[in-house]
Design a protein around this motif. Structure first.
Motif, PDB file in Angstrom:
ATOM      1  N   TYR A  35      -6.625 -87.273 -31.066  1.00  0.00           N
ATOM      2  CA  TYR A  35      -6.058 -87.913 -29.875  1.00  0.00           C
ATOM      3  C   TYR A  35      -7.158 -88.268 -28.879  1.00  0.00           C
ATOM      4  CZ  TYR A  35      -3.551 -88.437 -25.481  1.00  0.00           C
ATOM      5  OH  TYR A  35      -3.095 -88.903 -24.280  1.00  0.00           O
ATOM      6  N   GLN A  38      -9.271 -91.131 -30.258  1.00  0.00           N
ATOM      7  CA  GLN A  38      -8.592 -92.421 -30.152  1.00  0.00           C
ATOM      8  C   GLN A  38      -8.551 -92.915 -28.712  1.00  0.00           C
ATOM      9  OE1 GLN A  38      -4.800 -91.772 -32.003  1.00  0.00           O
ATOM     10  NE2 GLN A  38      -5.645 -91.907 -34.082  1.00  0.00           N
ATOM     11  N   ARG A  39      -8.406 -92.025 -27.764  1.00  0.00           N
ATOM     12  CA  ARG A  39      -8.414 -92.435 -26.347  1.00  0.00           C
ATOM     13  C   ARG A  39      -9.793 -92.990 -25.968  1.00  0.00           C
ATOM     14  NH1 ARG A  39      -3.932 -93.575 -23.974  1.00  0.00           N
ATOM     15  NH2 ARG A  39      -4.867 -93.086 -21.978  1.00  0.00           N
ATOM     16  N   GLN A  40     -10.847 -92.377 -26.486  1.00  0.00           N
ATOM     17  CA  GLN A  40     -12.189 -92.874 -26.202  1.00  0.00           C
ATOM     18  C   GLN A  40     -12.389 -94.249 -26.833  1.00  0.00           C
ATOM     19  OE1 GLN A  40     -14.671 -89.750 -27.718  1.00  0.00           O
ATOM     20  NE2 GLN A  40     -14.692 -88.622 -25.779  1.00  0.00           N
ATOM     21  N   GLN A  41     -11.926 -94.420 -28.054  1.00  0.00           N
ATOM     22  CA  GLN A  41     -12.036 -95.722 -28.708  1.00  0.00           C
ATOM     23  C   GLN A  41     -11.239 -96.781 -27.968  1.00  0.00           C
ATOM     24  OE1 GLN A  41     -10.746 -95.023 -32.718  1.00  0.00           O
ATOM     25  NE2 GLN A  41     -12.687 -94.106 -33.350  1.00  0.00           N
ATOM     26  N   LEU A  42     -10.078 -96.410 -27.470  1.00  0.00           N
ATOM     27  CA  LEU A  42      -9.251 -97.338 -26.706  1.00  0.00           C
ATOM     28  C   LEU A  42      -9.949 -97.745 -25.412  1.00  0.00           C
ATOM     29  CD1 LEU A  42      -6.548 -98.828 -26.425  1.00  0.00           C
ATOM     30  CD2 LEU A  42      -5.642 -96.772 -25.328  1.00  0.00           C
ATOM     31  N   ALA A  43     -10.566 -96.776 -24.741  1.00  0.00           N
ATOM     32  CA  ALA A  43     -11.291 -97.094 -23.499  1.00  0.00           C
ATOM     33  C   ALA A  43     -12.470 -98.025 -23.791  1.00  0.00           C
ATOM     34  CB  ALA A  43     -11.772 -95.805 -22.839  1.00  0.00           C
ATOM     35  N   ALA A  45     -12.700-100.136 -26.299  1.00  0.00           N
ATOM     36  CA  ALA A  45     -12.144-101.452 -26.656  1.00  0.00           C
ATOM     37  C   ALA A  45     -11.709-102.207 -25.404  1.00  0.00           C
ATOM     38  CB  ALA A  45     -10.970-101.288 -27.611  1.00  0.00           C
ATOM     39  N   ARG A  46     -11.102-101.510 -24.464  1.00  0.00           N
ATOM     40  CA  ARG A  46     -10.693-102.168 -23.211  1.00  0.00           C
ATOM     41  C   ARG A  46     -11.906-102.652 -22.423  1.00  0.00           C
ATOM     42  NH1 ARG A  46      -5.750 -98.146 -21.467  1.00  0.00           N
ATOM     43  NH2 ARG A  46      -4.200 -99.131 -22.820  1.00  0.00           N
TER      44      ARG A  46
END
Length: 148
Positions: A35, A38-43, A45-46
């Motif tokens: 989790y 994935q949050r780090q990857q999402l940040a 990507a944003r």
């Protein structure tokens, strides 16, 4: 001590509770790790999307500037030393007749435009091999017969 009594101060209930906590941690730690990952990857990507959007906005602004005839005329005057009809361009020289020394910014631009002699030669050869619209004859106009 008795057989049903506490073993080293721990009861069976405490041992079962500790075992359940260890099993729960073993189950939840990988899930929490994925989790957080994935949050780090999402940040990331944003952030990449924001950088790309900023680059697109800059490019659109540049395209808008080039669509403005006043900007195009200003760039032609600055970069190509063009002058409007009726204007006179002056080139500044010092008392010895040499050109006024360039600013550091102009020196950097001049050095970047110079390049190696063989690069300039090849660019010239490539440019001379390209057709321009004026090189293509108009099929609607009558062709002239060569005179013998």
């Amino acid at each position: 001590m008795t057989e049903d009594g506490p073993v080293l101060g721990l009861t069976r209930r405490a041992l079962v509770l500790i075992a359940l906590v260890v099993i729960a941690l073993a189950t939840l730690v990988p899930t929490l790790n994925s989790y957080v990952s994935q949050r780090q990857q999402l940040a990331e990507a944003r952030a990449e999307v924001a950088r790309s959007q900023a680059a697109v906005d800059d490019m659109r602004a540049q395209v808008d500037r080039w669509e403005d005839p006043a900007y195009v005329a200003a760039q032609a005057r600055e970069r190509l030393l063009f002058a409007m009809p009726g204007e006179t361009r002056y080139r500044l020289t010092d008392t010895s007749g040499r050109d006024v020394p360039m600013t550091s910014e102009q020196r950097v631009e001049a050095a970047a435009s110079q390049g190696d002699w063989y690069d300039r030669l090849w660019t010239s050869v490539e440019g001379s091999s390209r057709l321009t619209p004026s090189d293509i004859p108009d099929p609607a106009s009558p062709t002239e017969e060569p005179t013998p």
